[in-house]
Scaffold this active site. Structure first.
Site, PDB file in Angstrom:
ATOM      1  CD  GLU A  82      -2.881   1.210   2.386  1.00 21.94           C
ATOM      2  OE1 GLU A  82      -2.833   0.284   3.233  1.00 21.94           O
ATOM      3  OE2 GLU A  82      -3.689   2.127   2.450  1.00 21.94           O
TER       4      GLU A  82
ATOM      5  CE  LYS B 128      -6.077  -0.184   1.559  1.00 19.34           C
ATOM      6  NZ  LYS B 128      -6.761  -0.810   2.680  1.00 19.34           N
TER       7      LYS B 128
HETATM    8  P1  13P Z   1      -9.381   4.224   3.858  1.00 23.49           P
HETATM    9  O1  13P Z   1     -10.222   3.504   2.832  1.00 23.49           O
HETATM   10  O2  13P Z   1     -10.196   4.869   4.943  1.00 23.49           O
HETATM   11  O3  13P Z   1      -8.387   5.144   3.219  1.00 23.49           O
HETATM   12  O4  13P Z   1      -8.561   3.120   4.630  1.00 23.49           O
HETATM   13  C1  13P Z   1      -7.942   2.124   3.939  1.00 23.49           C
HETATM   14  C2  13P Z   1      -6.721   1.706   4.645  1.00 23.49           C
HETATM   15  O5  13P Z   1      -6.557   0.562   4.964  1.00 23.49           O
HETATM   16  C3  13P Z   1      -5.705   2.732   4.909  1.00 23.49           C
HETATM   17  O6  13P Z   1      -4.513   2.111   5.246  1.00 23.49           O
END
Ligand code: 13P
Length: 340
Positions: free
Chosen positions: A177, A219
């Site tokens: 991510e 992500k």
């Molecule tokens: P959000 O969809 O609220 O951005 O959160 C996703 C997430 O896992 C952030 O690390």
């Protein structure tokens, strides 16, 4: 590493019409969410709230996996069932947030790097034993007048790749991510440039760490203008620019991309995902891994009161269904109006 098995898990995480519930808020973040609905942030309240989501039988039909915070993994529901068993019974895969938050980078004012690599392999082995099959690590890149720096982009990409390699060695699929925050005053094209840079750097580092792309889920953020820019892009522009950047940076070997919502409104997060999937003919599955965009509505409906559980589960189910349709490119705005 058994790559065939990792690939199978990654494919299941991005199965058609399904996405990931990010319920992995750290103790500080969940406190912020509870403060907003006037709920005391106790261990029992956190448990009751999350149990309510995982027991939403209808909503969970669109959920392939749930990202947990360490505390939740070991918690038991009121009737003694482990929360993780409720998730598995609902047909979803349990996942875990393994990063330990962000720390300032020396000589780089306003920038942070995500930490938590020390003893990560020991933690991963323990998590695998507890039934966890995927993990999450988030690198945060802020955009401002002189940032991000190369130091920040490369340090975060390197940490993400080291984490991903350790996960795969432990038979756990890493959610990689790299997030360009939407908090700044930057325009959409700046978001596009920074996201492209961050993704290129991340895939370079994944290569150096010998991470098998068939066994990860990416992500990323979507390409949107900063919240303080005072501008809003159309759904088409967000979808086009996001897909353009992803096509330029993400190899087709990656099974799927599950977006974060990042502070977008619930409906924007759904509409953007839907518009991208309506393009069709993409090399990877595109779905959601939302925290706020799945939970804001049920949190508001719940407000910490047991008599609101059914209404909160309906609110969660609605968002899960809308995003499930968006993951197929089959969402329509009147479905939102009908529900309202
Ligand atoms: P959000 O969809 O609220 O951005 O959160 C996703 C997430 O896992 C952030 O690390």
């Amino acid at each position: 590493m058994n790559l065939a098995e990792l690939n199978k898990i990654a494919e299941a995480m991005v199965a058609p019409g399904k996405g990931i519930l990010a319920a992995d808020e750290s103790s500080t973040t969940i406190k912020k969410r509870f403060d907003a609905i006037n709920v005391e942030c106790t261990e029992d309240n956190r448990r009751d709230y999350r149990e309510m989501l995982f027991r939403s039988a209808e909503g969970m039909k669109n959920i392939s996996g749930v990202i947990l915070f360490d505390e939740t993994l070991w918690q038991k529901a009121k009737d003694g069932t482990a929360l993780v068993d409720i998730i598995t019974k609902a047909g979803a895969i349990p996942g875990i947030k393994v990063d330990e938050g962000a720390q300032p980078i020396p000589n780089c004012p306003g920038e942070v790097v995500t930490v938590g690599l020390d003893r990560l392999s020991e933690r991963l082995a323990k998590y695998h034993k507890a039934g966890v099959r995927f993990a999450k690590w988030r690198g945060i890149i802020d955009v401002g007048p002189h940032i991000p720096s190369y130091t920040c982009v490369s340090a975060n990409a390197h940490a993400l790749a080291r984490y991903a390699a350790l996960c795969q060695a432990a038979q756990i699929v890493p959610i990689v991510e790299p997030e360009v925050l939407m908090d700044g005053a930057h325009d959409i094209d700046t978001c596009m440039q920074v996201s492209e840079w961050l993704l290129k750097e991340t895939f370079q580092q994944l290569y150096y760490q010998k991470v098998a792309l068939e066994g990860i889920v990416l992500k990323p953020n979507m390409i949107v203008p900063g919240k303080k820019s005072g501008t809003k892009a159309s759904v088409e522009e967000v979808a086009e620019k996001t897909v353009k950047v992803l096509k330029a940076c993400v190899p087709g070997a990656v099974p799927g991309i599950a977006f974060l919502s990042g502070g977008q409104s619930d409906e924007d997060a759904t509409a953007h995902l839907d518009a991208m999937n309506k393009f069709g003919n993409l090399p990877w599955a595109l779905t959601f891994s939302y925290g706020r965009a799945l939970q804001a509505a049920p949190q508001k409906a719940w407000a910490g009161k047991s008599e609101n559980v059914a209404a909160a589960q309906r609110a969660f189910t609605h968002r899960a269904k809308m995003n499930g349709l968006a993951a197929l490119g089959q969402w329509k705005q009147d479905l939102e109006k009908k529900a309202a």
